[in-house]
Design a protein around this motif. Structure first.
Motif, mmCIF file in Angstrom:
data_model
loop_
_atom_site.group_PDB
_atom_site.id
_atom_site.type_symbol
_atom_site.label_atom_id
_atom_site.label_comp_id
_atom_site.label_asym_id
_atom_site.label_seq_id
_atom_site.Cartn_x
_atom_site.Cartn_y
_atom_site.Cartn_z
ATOM 1 N N ARG A 47 6.091 21.330 -93.365
ATOM 2 C CA ARG A 47 5.045 22.146 -92.771
ATOM 3 C C ARG A 47 4.862 21.722 -91.331
ATOM 4 O O ARG A 47 5.362 20.682 -90.920
ATOM 5 C CB ARG A 47 3.731 21.989 -93.534
ATOM 6 N N PRO A 50 0.895 18.015 -88.578
ATOM 7 C CA PRO A 50 -0.567 18.039 -88.581
ATOM 8 C C PRO A 50 -1.087 17.560 -87.235
ATOM 9 O O PRO A 50 -0.506 16.672 -86.632
ATOM 10 C CB PRO A 50 -0.938 17.036 -89.677
ATOM 11 N N ARG A 53 -5.655 13.202 -85.737
ATOM 12 C CA ARG A 53 -7.045 13.134 -86.140
ATOM 13 C C ARG A 53 -7.906 12.712 -84.961
ATOM 14 O O ARG A 53 -7.494 11.936 -84.117
ATOM 15 C CB ARG A 53 -7.152 12.098 -87.262
ATOM 16 N N GLU A 88 -2.113 24.005 -98.485
ATOM 17 C CA GLU A 88 -1.363 23.858 -97.236
ATOM 18 C C GLU A 88 -2.278 23.540 -96.075
ATOM 19 O O GLU A 88 -1.897 22.860 -95.150
ATOM 20 C CB GLU A 88 -0.604 25.137 -96.928
ATOM 21 N N GLU A 89 -3.487 24.090 -96.140
ATOM 22 C CA GLU A 89 -4.378 23.926 -94.997
ATOM 23 C C GLU A 89 -5.069 22.576 -95.040
ATOM 24 O O GLU A 89 -5.509 22.127 -96.089
ATOM 25 C CB GLU A 89 -5.448 25.022 -95.009
ATOM 26 N N LYS A 90 -5.205 21.953 -93.876
ATOM 27 C CA LYS A 90 -5.993 20.735 -93.809
ATOM 28 C C LYS A 90 -7.461 21.107 -93.929
ATOM 29 O O LYS A 90 -7.884 22.191 -93.538
ATOM 30 C CB LYS A 90 -5.765 20.037 -92.462
ATOM 31 N N ASP A 94 -12.320 16.408 -92.470
ATOM 32 C CA ASP A 94 -12.221 15.617 -93.700
ATOM 33 C C ASP A 94 -12.164 14.119 -93.379
ATOM 34 O O ASP A 94 -11.660 13.720 -92.326
ATOM 35 C CB ASP A 94 -10.952 16.016 -94.460
ATOM 36 N N ARG A 199 -5.108 15.415 -99.551
ATOM 37 C CA ARG A 199 -6.182 15.280 -98.553
ATOM 38 C C ARG A 199 -6.190 13.875 -97.962
ATOM 39 O O ARG A 199 -6.367 13.701 -96.752
ATOM 40 C CB ARG A 199 -7.545 15.583 -99.189
ATOM 41 N N ASP A 202 -3.387 13.647 -95.495
ATOM 42 C CA ASP A 202 -3.670 14.404 -94.267
ATOM 43 C C ASP A 202 -4.664 13.651 -93.377
ATOM 44 O O ASP A 202 -4.549 13.656 -92.163
ATOM 45 C CB ASP A 202 -4.222 15.795 -94.615
ATOM 46 N N VAL A 203 -5.648 13.021 -93.996
ATOM 47 C CA VAL A 203 -6.654 12.286 -93.216
ATOM 48 C C VAL A 203 -6.037 11.039 -92.581
ATOM 49 O O VAL A 203 -6.245 10.755 -91.402
ATOM 50 C CB VAL A 203 -7.853 11.898 -94.121
ATOM 51 N N ASN A 205 -2.886 10.494 -92.046
ATOM 52 C CA ASN A 205 -1.879 10.988 -91.100
ATOM 53 C C ASN A 205 -0.833 9.925 -90.743
ATOM 54 O O ASN A 205 -0.620 9.616 -89.559
ATOM 55 C CB ASN A 205 -2.572 11.508 -89.831
ATOM 56 N N ARG A 238 5.896 17.828 -94.896
ATOM 57 C CA ARG A 238 4.700 18.274 -94.175
ATOM 58 C C ARG A 238 4.642 17.662 -92.774
ATOM 59 O O ARG A 238 3.607 17.179 -92.316
ATOM 60 C CB ARG A 238 3.437 17.905 -94.976
#
Ligand code: SF4
Length: 282
Positions: A47, A50, A53, A88-90, A94, A199, A202-203, A205, A238
């Motif tokens: 993906r 990202p 952050r 898929e979406e962050k 978060d 999640r 993603d946070v 990262n 991702r």
């Protein structure tokens, strides 16, 4: 005249929406058609990179001395995958704390029934390197911390052999409650719990995710291929690098496989710019 939605369907929709709300997922529309049409045939999910952050979200912990700062993220080509479609979406804004709060005293899957403590994850919330295991064992279930039993001690040795300490990395699992008799988590349990793992990743990262064992590798890469087919090879996940390697519990049963894992970890060290240590494999 509009058709009325049957009450049973309405209840189901409400329950599903409440579940997504628990996950802090509020946006439901997205045009994926164009992306899918252009997506290459690959078993590995990828993906767009990202976005970094915001530094204001959480306190910045010191980076280990020998770990250089990550270079600025290059924009990744837009590719897509059928995997992980709902997540898929962050989630905007978060944080790990928020994810933990959303989990609460989770009863979303049957694993909660035998749990003593939910094992959320542990380590540096800004780690460049995250290890993902399968699920808590007996020791982890009692202490509420990941990888603290025999396999955990071996993982600690592996991390230290890389020139790092446990506090430099983040460690978590695909499922956060101990499966009975340490069995492999079942597909419905993985499906229910893994959105929270996504999640977390993603946070945090991280630059590199290391999957320990087949369960974590299959869950993140959304593949049924055996881990031995792609162990030790970089995967694009991702917008990040993912390395699948054997689980420390497997290494306890098959010590000769430690050499393979050490080779994999040296690739991770090279990717992170860590100097290769002089000491031998753990
Ligand atoms: S394994 Fe995950 S989804 Fe299942 S009860 Fe525990 S925290 Fe909830």
């Amino acid at each position: 005249m509009p058709h009325a939605i049957p009450e049973s369907l309405q209840t189901k929709i409400e329950e599903r929406l409440r579940y997504y709300q628990d996950l802090n997922i509020r946006l439901f529309y997205r045009d994926r058609v164009a992306h899918r049409a252009a997506a290459p045939e690959t078993p590995v999910a990828s993906r767009p990179e990202p976005s970094p952050r915001s530094a204001a979200q959480e306190p910045v912990l010191p980076r280990p001395k020998n770990m250089p700062a990550a270079p600025p993220a290059a924009p990744a080509p837009i590719t897509s995958s059928a995997a992980l479609s709902l997540f898929e979406e962050k989630v905007p804004g978060d944080t790990l704390l928020k994810i933990r709060e959303d989990l609460g005293e989770c009863t979303r899957c049957k694993l909660h029934k035998g749990r003593n403590k939910l094992v959320f994850g542990d380590g540096n919330p800004h780690a460049q390197l995250v290890f993902v295991g399968e699920g808590p064992g007996a020791d982890e279930d009692l202490q509420g911390l990941p990888f603290v039993g025999r396999a955990g001690k071996l993982l600690t040795q592996m991390i230290e052999a890389m020139g790092l300490q446990r506090k430099d990395v983040y460690i978590c699992n695909v499922v956060k409650c101990r499966p009975p008799e340490n069995r492999t988590p079942e597909p419905d349990e993985v499906q229910t719990c893994s959105p929270f793992l996504l999640r977390q990743l993603d946070v945090i990262n991280p630059k590199v995710v290391v999957c320990l064992g087949a369960c974590a590798s299959k869950a993140l890469l959304q593949t049924n291929r055996g881990i031995s087919q792609y162990r030790g090879e970089w995967q694009d996940w991702r917008g990040r690098k993912l390395m699948a390697t054997y689980h420390p519990a497997y290494l306890l049963r098959n010590p000769p496989a430690k050499a393979d894992v050490w080779k994999d970890l040296q690739k991770v060290m090279a990717e992170l710019g860590l100097p290769l240590p002089k000491k031998k494999s753990p």
